[in-house]
Scaffold this motif. Structure first.
Motif, PDB file in Angstrom:
ATOM      1  N   ALA A  36       0.841  -1.189   0.000  1.00 43.76           N
ATOM      2  CA  ALA A  36       0.000   0.000   0.000  1.00 43.76           C
ATOM      3  C   ALA A  36       0.883   1.249   0.000  1.00 43.76           C
ATOM      4  O   ALA A  36       1.968   1.251   0.585  1.00 43.76           O
ATOM      5  N   LEU A  37       0.426   2.294  -0.662  1.00 47.68           N
ATOM      6  CA  LEU A  37       1.188   3.547  -0.698  1.00 47.68           C
ATOM      7  C   LEU A  37       1.354   4.098   0.714  1.00 47.68           C
ATOM      8  O   LEU A  37       0.401   4.130   1.491  1.00 47.68           O
ATOM      9  N   GLY A  38       2.555   4.514   1.048  1.00 45.05           N
ATOM     10  CA  GLY A  38       2.830   5.094   2.355  1.00 45.05           C
ATOM     11  C   GLY A  38       3.065   4.076   3.455  1.00 45.05           C
ATOM     12  O   GLY A  38       3.267   4.452   4.602  1.00 45.05           O
ATOM     13  N   VAL A  39       3.024   2.778   3.132  1.00 43.08           N
ATOM     14  CA  VAL A  39       3.220   1.731   4.129  1.00 43.08           C
ATOM     15  C   VAL A  39       4.613   1.138   3.939  1.00 43.08           C
ATOM     16  O   VAL A  39       4.917   0.608   2.872  1.00 43.08           O
ATOM     17  N   PRO A  40       5.480   1.212   4.948  1.00 39.43           N
ATOM     18  CA  PRO A  40       6.825   0.631   4.825  1.00 39.43           C
ATOM     19  C   PRO A  40       6.752  -0.875   4.561  1.00 39.43           C
ATOM     20  O   PRO A  40       5.858  -1.563   5.057  1.00 39.43           O
ATOM     21  N   HIS A  41       7.710  -1.381   3.808  1.00 41.24           N
ATOM     22  CA  HIS A  41       7.679  -2.800   3.435  1.00 41.24           C
ATOM     23  C   HIS A  41       7.843  -3.735   4.626  1.00 41.24           C
ATOM     24  O   HIS A  41       7.438  -4.888   4.549  1.00 41.24           O
ATOM     25  N   ARG A  42       8.359  -3.255   5.737  1.00 39.78           N
ATOM     26  CA  ARG A  42       8.505  -4.119   6.914  1.00 39.78           C
ATOM     27  C   ARG A  42       7.131  -4.590   7.429  1.00 39.78           C
ATOM     28  O   ARG A  42       7.027  -5.597   8.115  1.00 39.78           O
ATOM     29  N   TYR A  43       6.065  -3.857   7.078  1.00 38.79           N
ATOM     30  CA  TYR A  43       4.701  -4.243   7.458  1.00 38.79           C
ATOM     31  C   TYR A  43       4.359  -5.638   6.927  1.00 38.79           C
ATOM     32  O   TYR A  43       3.584  -6.367   7.539  1.00 38.79           O
ATOM     33  N   TYR A  44       4.948  -6.015   5.805  1.00 37.80           N
ATOM     34  CA  TYR A  44       4.642  -7.285   5.147  1.00 37.80           C
ATOM     35  C   TYR A  44       5.624  -8.400   5.528  1.00 37.80           C
ATOM     36  O   TYR A  44       5.569  -9.492   4.954  1.00 37.80           O
ATOM     37  N   ALA A  45       6.506  -8.168   6.482  1.00 34.83           N
ATOM     38  CA  ALA A  45       7.553  -9.134   6.832  1.00 34.83           C
ATOM     39  C   ALA A  45       6.984 -10.462   7.336  1.00 34.83           C
ATOM     40  O   ALA A  45       7.476 -11.528   6.954  1.00 34.83           O
ATOM     41  N   LYS A  46       5.967 -10.432   8.187  1.00 38.79           N
ATOM     42  CA  LYS A  46       5.406 -11.686   8.717  1.00 38.79           C
ATOM     43  C   LYS A  46       4.744 -12.499   7.605  1.00 38.79           C
ATOM     44  O   LYS A  46       4.892 -13.722   7.551  1.00 38.79           O
ATOM     45  N   LEU A  47       4.029 -11.828   6.706  1.00 43.12           N
ATOM     46  CA  LEU A  47       3.422 -12.528   5.571  1.00 43.12           C
ATOM     47  C   LEU A  47       4.510 -13.126   4.690  1.00 43.12           C
ATOM     48  O   LEU A  47       4.419 -14.290   4.275  1.00 43.12           O
ATOM     49  N   ALA A  48       5.546 -12.355   4.408  1.00 41.84           N
ATOM     50  CA  ALA A  48       6.636 -12.833   3.563  1.00 41.84           C
ATOM     51  C   ALA A  48       7.336 -14.026   4.197  1.00 41.84           C
ATOM     52  O   ALA A  48       7.671 -14.996   3.510  1.00 41.84           O
ATOM     53  N   ALA A  49       7.558 -13.982   5.501  1.00 39.42           N
ATOM     54  CA  ALA A  49       8.193 -15.106   6.197  1.00 39.42           C
ATOM     55  C   ALA A  49       7.315 -16.348   6.130  1.00 39.42           C
ATOM     56  O   ALA A  49       7.806 -17.463   5.900  1.00 39.42           O
ATOM     57  N   TRP A  50       6.021 -16.179   6.318  1.00 36.09           N
ATOM     58  CA  TRP A  50       5.080 -17.296   6.261  1.00 36.09           C
ATOM     59  C   TRP A  50       5.101 -17.936   4.877  1.00 36.09           C
ATOM     60  O   TRP A  50       5.133 -19.152   4.739  1.00 36.09           O
ATOM     61  N   LEU A  51       5.106 -17.098   3.837  1.00 33.75           N
ATOM     62  CA  LEU A  51       5.144 -17.615   2.473  1.00 33.75           C
ATOM     63  C   LEU A  51       6.481 -18.319   2.181  1.00 33.75           C
ATOM     64  O   LEU A  51       6.509 -19.360   1.527  1.00 33.75           O
ATOM     65  N   ALA A  52       7.583 -17.761   2.679  1.00 38.36           N
ATOM     66  CA  ALA A  52       8.896 -18.383   2.471  1.00 38.36           C
ATOM     67  C   ALA A  52       8.953 -19.764   3.117  1.00 38.36           C
ATOM     68  O   ALA A  52       9.580 -20.672   2.573  1.00 38.36           O
ATOM     69  N   GLU A  53       8.293 -19.932   4.253  1.00 43.04           N
ATOM     70  CA  GLU A  53       8.224 -21.245   4.895  1.00 43.04           C
ATOM     71  C   GLU A  53       7.470 -22.252   4.034  1.00 43.04           C
ATOM     72  O   GLU A  53       7.586 -23.452   4.222  1.00 43.04           O
ATOM     73  N   ARG A  54       6.691 -21.748   3.081  1.00 42.82           N
ATOM     74  CA  ARG A  54       5.912 -22.588   2.172  1.00 42.82           C
ATOM     75  C   ARG A  54       6.524 -22.601   0.766  1.00 42.82           C
ATOM     76  O   ARG A  54       5.834 -22.783  -0.219  1.00 42.82           O
ATOM     77  N   ASP A  55       7.841 -22.365   0.716  1.00 44.98           N
ATOM     78  CA  ASP A  55       8.641 -22.463  -0.516  1.00 44.98           C
ATOM     79  C   ASP A  55       8.329 -21.406  -1.566  1.00 44.98           C
ATOM     80  O   ASP A  55       8.457 -21.648  -2.765  1.00 44.98           O
ATOM     81  N   ILE A  56       7.920 -20.220  -1.123  1.00 45.12           N
ATOM     82  CA  ILE A  56       7.688 -19.096  -2.038  1.00 45.12           C
ATOM     83  C   ILE A  56       8.682 -17.998  -1.698  1.00 45.12           C
ATOM     84  O   ILE A  56       8.741 -17.531  -0.550  1.00 45.12           O
ATOM     85  N   ALA A  57       9.471 -17.584  -2.678  1.00 43.26           N
ATOM     86  CA  ALA A  57      10.397 -16.461  -2.485  1.00 43.26           C
ATOM     87  C   ALA A  57       9.594 -15.167  -2.597  1.00 43.26           C
ATOM     88  O   ALA A  57       8.763 -15.017  -3.502  1.00 43.26           O
ATOM     89  N   VAL A  58       9.840 -14.230  -1.681  1.00 45.11           N
ATOM     90  CA  VAL A  58       9.049 -12.996  -1.638  1.00 45.11           C
ATOM     91  C   VAL A  58       9.975 -11.779  -1.610  1.00 45.11           C
ATOM     92  O   VAL A  58      10.897 -11.714  -0.797  1.00 45.11           O
ATOM     93  N   LEU A  59       9.697 -10.836  -2.496  1.00 46.97           N
ATOM     94  CA  LEU A  59      10.418  -9.563  -2.534  1.00 46.97           C
ATOM     95  C   LEU A  59       9.479  -8.467  -2.063  1.00 46.97           C
ATOM     96  O   LEU A  59       8.364  -8.334  -2.576  1.00 46.97           O
ATOM     97  N   THR A  60       9.914  -7.712  -1.055  1.00 46.42           N
ATOM     98  CA  THR A  60       9.173  -6.531  -0.605  1.00 46.42           C
ATOM     99  C   THR A  60      10.092  -5.324  -0.760  1.00 46.42           C
ATOM    100  O   THR A  60      11.318  -5.461  -0.732  1.00 46.42           O
ATOM    101  N   PHE A  61       9.503  -4.158  -0.934  1.00 44.95           N
ATOM    102  CA  PHE A  61      10.323  -2.952  -1.096  1.00 44.95           C
ATOM    103  C   PHE A  61       9.531  -1.728  -0.659  1.00 44.95           C
ATOM    104  O   PHE A  61       8.304  -1.751  -0.592  1.00 44.95           O
ATOM    105  N   ASP A  62      10.267  -0.662  -0.356  1.00 44.76           N
ATOM    106  CA  ASP A  62       9.658   0.615  -0.007  1.00 44.76           C
ATOM    107  C   ASP A  62       9.583   1.491  -1.245  1.00 44.76           C
ATOM    108  O   ASP A  62      10.541   1.569  -2.024  1.00 44.76           O
ATOM    109  N   TYR A  63       8.456   2.143  -1.407  1.00 45.06           N
ATOM    110  CA  TYR A  63       8.343   3.136  -2.466  1.00 45.06           C
ATOM    111  C   TYR A  63       9.208   4.347  -2.117  1.00 45.06           C
ATOM    112  O   TYR A  63       9.584   4.549  -0.953  1.00 45.06           O
ATOM    113  N   ARG A  64       9.494   5.153  -3.094  1.00 40.64           N
ATOM    114  CA  ARG A  64      10.285   6.370  -2.901  1.00 40.64           C
ATOM    115  C   ARG A  64       9.651   7.226  -1.791  1.00 40.64           C
ATOM    116  O   ARG A  64       8.453   7.443  -1.773  1.00 40.64           O
TER     117      ARG A  64
END
Length: 74
Positions: A36-64
């Motif tokens: 979401a705009l204005g939301v730091p990518h660290r907000y999605y860290a738990k979701l990304a970790a959960w997906l990685a545990e299920r063999d999905i590589a996840v890229l998150t990033f901060d907008y400018r």
């Protein structure tokens, strides 16, 4: 689950903070989280970790101007 923080370079040269969340073995899929705009990518860290545990590589990033991509004026 390994994670790696790094910096992407935008086409105009501005740095964008990013994190890759990788599974322990070969990934079965890859996902780029367009947060979401204005939301730091660290907000999605738990979701990304959960997906990685299920063999999905996840890229998150901060907008400018958000989170670790907040740059000082040149």
């Amino acid at each position: 689950m390994p994670t790696e923080e790094f910096t992407l370079k935008a086409l105009d040269g501005r740095p964008l903070a990013a994190t890759i969340h990788a599974p322990l073995g070969p990934p079965e899929a890859a996902l780029v989280v367009l947060g979401a705009l204005g939301v730091p990518h660290r907000y999605y860290a738990k979701l990304a970790a959960w997906l990685a545990e299920r063999d999905i590589a996840v890229l998150t990033f901060d907008y400018r101007g958000v989170g670790r991509s907040r740059a000082t004026p040149r």
